[in-house]
Design a protein around this motif. Structure first.
Motif, mmCIF file in Angstrom:
data_model
loop_
_atom_site.group_PDB
_atom_site.id
_atom_site.type_symbol
_atom_site.label_atom_id
_atom_site.label_comp_id
_atom_site.label_asym_id
_atom_site.label_seq_id
_atom_site.Cartn_x
_atom_site.Cartn_y
_atom_site.Cartn_z
ATOM 1 N N GLN A 1 -1.794 8.941 6.944
ATOM 2 C CA GLN A 1 -0.907 10.054 7.276
ATOM 3 C C GLN A 1 -0.559 10.060 8.756
ATOM 4 N N SER B 1 -6.034 8.802 7.088
ATOM 5 C CA SER B 1 -5.847 7.838 8.170
ATOM 6 C C SER B 1 -4.428 7.285 8.196
ATOM 7 N N ASP C 1 -3.535 8.637 2.220
ATOM 8 C CA ASP C 1 -4.846 8.863 2.813
ATOM 9 C C ASP C 1 -4.686 9.466 4.206
ATOM 10 N N SER D 1 0.848 -1.193 0.000
ATOM 11 C CA SER D 1 0.000 0.000 0.000
ATOM 12 C C SER D 1 0.885 1.246 0.000
#
Length: 322
Positions: free
Chosen positions: A188, A186, A184, A154
């Motif tokens: 970060q 979350s 994203d 990811s």
């Protein structure tokens, strides 16, 4: 009283210009000065096009600066030959913005990290495999991930690999070039927490480049606000956030998200787009978008004034914002 410790990195008058094919000069960074104390994180913040990345890469000489000094541990990096600079590469590293394009898609993770270890002349064989496993564990990944390719991860995991690569040579100073902007929200938070933990664990000094002041407030000890290649305001984060003295800093703070809905922020209008660095405005470069601009703002570049406590601002009307 003993004299204060010299900063690990002290940048003075950093300037970078580019000349295009049409002969036009792009003023990317103009007379930028800041310092990074040992074991601290400094946030370099501003909109896209403000010169943050150019400044960070110029300090590392990934881009050759046009002028100024960058004194690292007593040595001016800009005065070194390419061969002399190579000896400093182990001490100075970078984490790139895009965690996918910064990793070679044809190389497995162990090969990517091994390439970094080559720069440090790290032993091969079992010792190197153990070091690669250790690096992956440090950033919260499994040693089993070493045999995978970048596309199998990811975005947050890829950025952790980029962080592991930067740590491989045990640097003292890292430029983190918007390392969470492509992730994203979350994810970060997870990467920011990781960087904060690593900074404390290894006593790293970090120049953290970002466009989001809320991110900088969370992570950084000091903040430097840039606009169109120039420093508008700088100082300890708590001082700048508690009492911003430049209209641009106030505008950035007004647009930063606040998790507490009961907190109200005074809105400062930020009109139009950032001008072209090919033809920057005269005087204060922010004046064309500043709600407080007056005729005098166009006459001369405002001097950087010391407000005390290492808080500096370049605005002739800063007293009205006190």
């Amino acid at each position: 009283m003993s004299a204060p410790e010299a900063p690990l990195l002290d940048v003075r008058g950093l300037t970078k210009t580019f000349v295009g094919r049409n002969g036009r000069t792009v003023h990317a960074v103009s007379d930028v000065s800041f310092s990074v104390r040992r074991g601290t994180t400094v946030g370099l913040v501003g909109e896209s096009g403000s010169g943050k990345t150019t400044a960070g890469r110029s300090v590392l000489r990934l881009i050759e600066p046009s002028g100024g000094k960058a004194v690292f541990d007593g040595v001016d990096l800009f005065s070194l030959s390419e061969r002399e600079m190579k000896a400093y590469r182990k001490r100075l590293q970078i984490i790139f913005q895009d965690p996918f394009s910064s990793l070679n898609p044809r190389m497995r993770i162990d090969a990517i990290l091994s390439e970094a270890l080559d720069a440090a002349d790290f032993a091969r064989g079992a010792a190197r495999r153990e070091r690669i496993a250790e690096l992956l564990a440090i950033v919260g990944l499994s040693p089993d991930h070493a045999r995978r390719f970048p596309h199998e991860f990811s975005g947050g995991q890829r950025q952790r690999i980029g962080i592991a690569r930067a740590l491989a040579v045990e640097p003292e100073f890292i430029v983190a070039d918007e390392p969470v902007s492509a992730l994203d929200v979350s994810v970060q938070a997870q990467v920011l927490n990781l960087l904060g933990d690593l900074q404390k664990r290894f006593s790293l000094s970090i120049l953290f480049i970002a466009h989001d002041l809320s991110v900088v407030e969370y992570l950084c000890d000091d903040v430097v606000v840039m606009y169109l290649g120039r420093v508008m305001e700088s100082g300890p984060s708590r001082k700048v956030y508690a009492n911003p003295r430049h209209p641009y800093t106030r505008a950035l703070l007004a647009t930063a998200p606040v998790p507490d809905p009961t907190r109200r922020k005074a809105r400062v209008p930020l009109m139009g787009d950032i001008p072209s660095p090919i033809n920057p405005p005269s005087g204060c470069v922010f004046r064309t978008r500043c709600p407080m601009a007056i005729e005098a703002c166009a006459q001369a570049i405002p001097p950087v004034e010391d407000l005390g406590g290492n808080h500096h601002v370049a605005c002739i009307r800063h007293a009205e914002l006190a």
